[in-house]
Design a protein around this motif. Structure first.
Motif, short mmCIF file in Angstrom:
data_model
loop_
_atom_site.label_atom_id
_atom_site.label_comp_id
_atom_site.label_asym_id
_atom_site.label_seq_id
_atom_site.Cartn_x
_atom_site.Cartn_y
_atom_site.Cartn_z
N ALA A 297 1.58 3.95 -3.17
CA ALA A 297 1.35 5.39 -3.02
C ALA A 297 2.61 6.18 -3.37
O ALA A 297 2.54 7.24 -4.01
CB ALA A 297 0.90 5.71 -1.60
N SER B 99 0.83 3.83 6.99
CA SER B 99 -0.53 3.31 6.98
C SER B 99 -0.75 2.38 8.16
O SER B 99 0.18 2.02 8.89
CB SER B 99 -0.80 2.54 5.68
OG SER B 99 -0.17 1.28 5.71
N ASP C 21 0.81 -1.23 0.00
CA ASP C 21 0.00 0.00 0.00
C ASP C 21 0.84 1.27 0.00
O ASP C 21 0.60 2.18 -0.79
CB ASP C 21 -1.01 -0.01 1.16
CG ASP C 21 -0.36 0.01 2.53
OD1 ASP C 21 0.80 -0.43 2.69
OD2 ASP C 21 -1.04 0.45 3.49
N THR C 22 1.84 1.35 0.86
CA THR C 22 2.63 2.58 0.93
C THR C 22 3.58 2.71 -0.26
O THR C 22 3.84 3.82 -0.73
CB THR C 22 3.43 2.65 2.23
OG1 THR C 22 4.18 1.42 2.39
CG2 THR C 22 2.50 2.82 3.43
N ASP D 179 -4.54 3.58 -2.69
CA ASP D 179 -3.12 3.91 -2.71
C ASP D 179 -2.81 4.96 -3.78
O ASP D 179 -2.04 5.90 -3.54
CB ASP D 179 -2.28 2.67 -3.00
CG ASP D 179 -2.59 1.52 -2.06
OD1 ASP D 179 -3.07 1.78 -0.95
OD2 ASP D 179 -2.35 0.36 -2.45
N SER E 154 -5.46 -1.05 -6.20
CA SER E 154 -4.67 0.09 -5.70
C SER E 154 -5.44 1.40 -5.76
O SER E 154 -4.83 2.47 -5.86
CB SER E 154 -3.37 0.19 -6.51
OG SER E 154 -2.45 1.03 -5.86
#
Length: 318
Positions: A33, A138, A29-30, A268, A265
């Motif tokens: 992003a 997150s 996720d990070t 994200d 995503s």
């Protein structure tokens, strides 16, 4: 120049059908992003104004080294990526249904990122973070850490906030990552996290599942009461609800998408698009518009990180 450090985990991604055609890439996720943030920066008038550093731990294996090379090609700074001599990245498998919704299988209990806070060189990271403008993480970043390491990270974030570093947080609640009493444990951790957070980028479905909020407005009000200065509540196809320093909440609508292919995503990419505008000095509403635009493009393609050609076209058309 603005400098953001993004803390989290990136894993090897397998996308497809078990014992069938399968694509191998990477995601988290990070990290997703961070990549979309770099791509969003390229659409700014002054792209050199934002430095994006990723903070994690990987191994010495070829997959780890390959990921670092790919991140650098995206414009990510990897100076804060630590090398774990004993461990390697985690692994996950995505399976998609006909509506584009996904289910996951994970193999991450011994991943290098899970033991980031125990790395011999973690003090170098702590020192480096005092010089950034923003730290973003997150709920998954918090969830994968052993309990003592999680508290150490929260204490670090508290010190950074006192020193003027802006803390941004996406709750990204995943029940499977928390113990059986997760509704007690995660609420305590999240409340502590929100009291350190200047910018919240949360998804209403996650917040509702954990806190029972009846509407996105209730989520926004709860976060403001905990001291969050800028709140963004993502509400899927309806866009997002945003509130800054004033008392007025604004809904920022999305452009309808005719066919959703893969929502892997969505949140994200919204975060990356939003942050690329926010850190460049755009207002909250304009930043949400960029986040919506990027997420709307990403969900029309397969995979967590889509071909940059598509994201570039979306951002330049905004």
């Amino acid at each position: 120049m603005k400098h953001i450090a993004i803390i989290g985990e990136c894993m090897i991604e397998l996308n497809g059908k078990p014992f069938g055609p399968m694509q191998q890439t990477f995601g988290g996720d990070t990290l997703n992003a961070a990549v979309y943030l770099c791509r969003g920066c390229a659409a700014n008038v002054e792209p050199e104004r934002i430095q994006v550093s990723y903070v994690t731990a990987l191994g010495r294996d070829p997959l780890s080294q390959g990921m670092i090379s790919r991140w650098q090609q995206e414009g990510l700074d990897t100076e804060l990526v630590l090398c774990d001599e004993q461990r390697s990245p985690g692994l996950y498998l995505i399976q998609l249904d006909e509506q584009g919704e996904r289910t996951f299988l994970y193999w991450r209990n011994q991943s290098a990122a899970r033991y980031l806070m125990q790395h011999p060189d973690i003090d170098q990271i702590k020192t480096a973070l005092t010089d950034v403008d923003m730290v973003f993480l997150s709920g998954i970043t918090l969830a994968i850490l052993p309990e003592q390491d999680r508290m150490e990270l929260l204490n670090l974030l508290a010190k950074l906030r006192q020193q003027g570093v802006e803390i941004a947080f996406d709750s990204n609640f995943r029940p499977a990552l928390w113990p059986d009493d997760h509704h007690v444990t995660v609420k305590t951790i999240y409340e502590a996290m929100y009291r350190l957070t200047g910018l919240a980028l949360v998804t209403f479905d996650d917040e509702q599942q954990l806190w029972g909020d009846p509407t996105p407005t209730h989520t926004l009000n709860r976060l403001k009461k905990l001291g969050v200065q800028h709140c963004v509540v993502k509400i899927g196809a309806d866009g997002c609800l945003v509130q800054g320093d004033d008392t007025s909440a604004h809904t920022v609508a999305t452009t309808p998408v005719a066919q959703v292919i893969d929502t892997t995503s969505a949140g994200d990419s919204f975060n990356g698009g939003f942050l690329s505008a926010y850190l460049a000095g755009y207002g909250l509403i304009e930043s949400c518009q960029r986040g919506n635009q990027l997420a709307g493009t990403v969900i029309q393609h397969r995979g967590a990180i889509i071909d940059p050609i598509y994201t570039q076209a979306a951002l330049l058309s905004q």
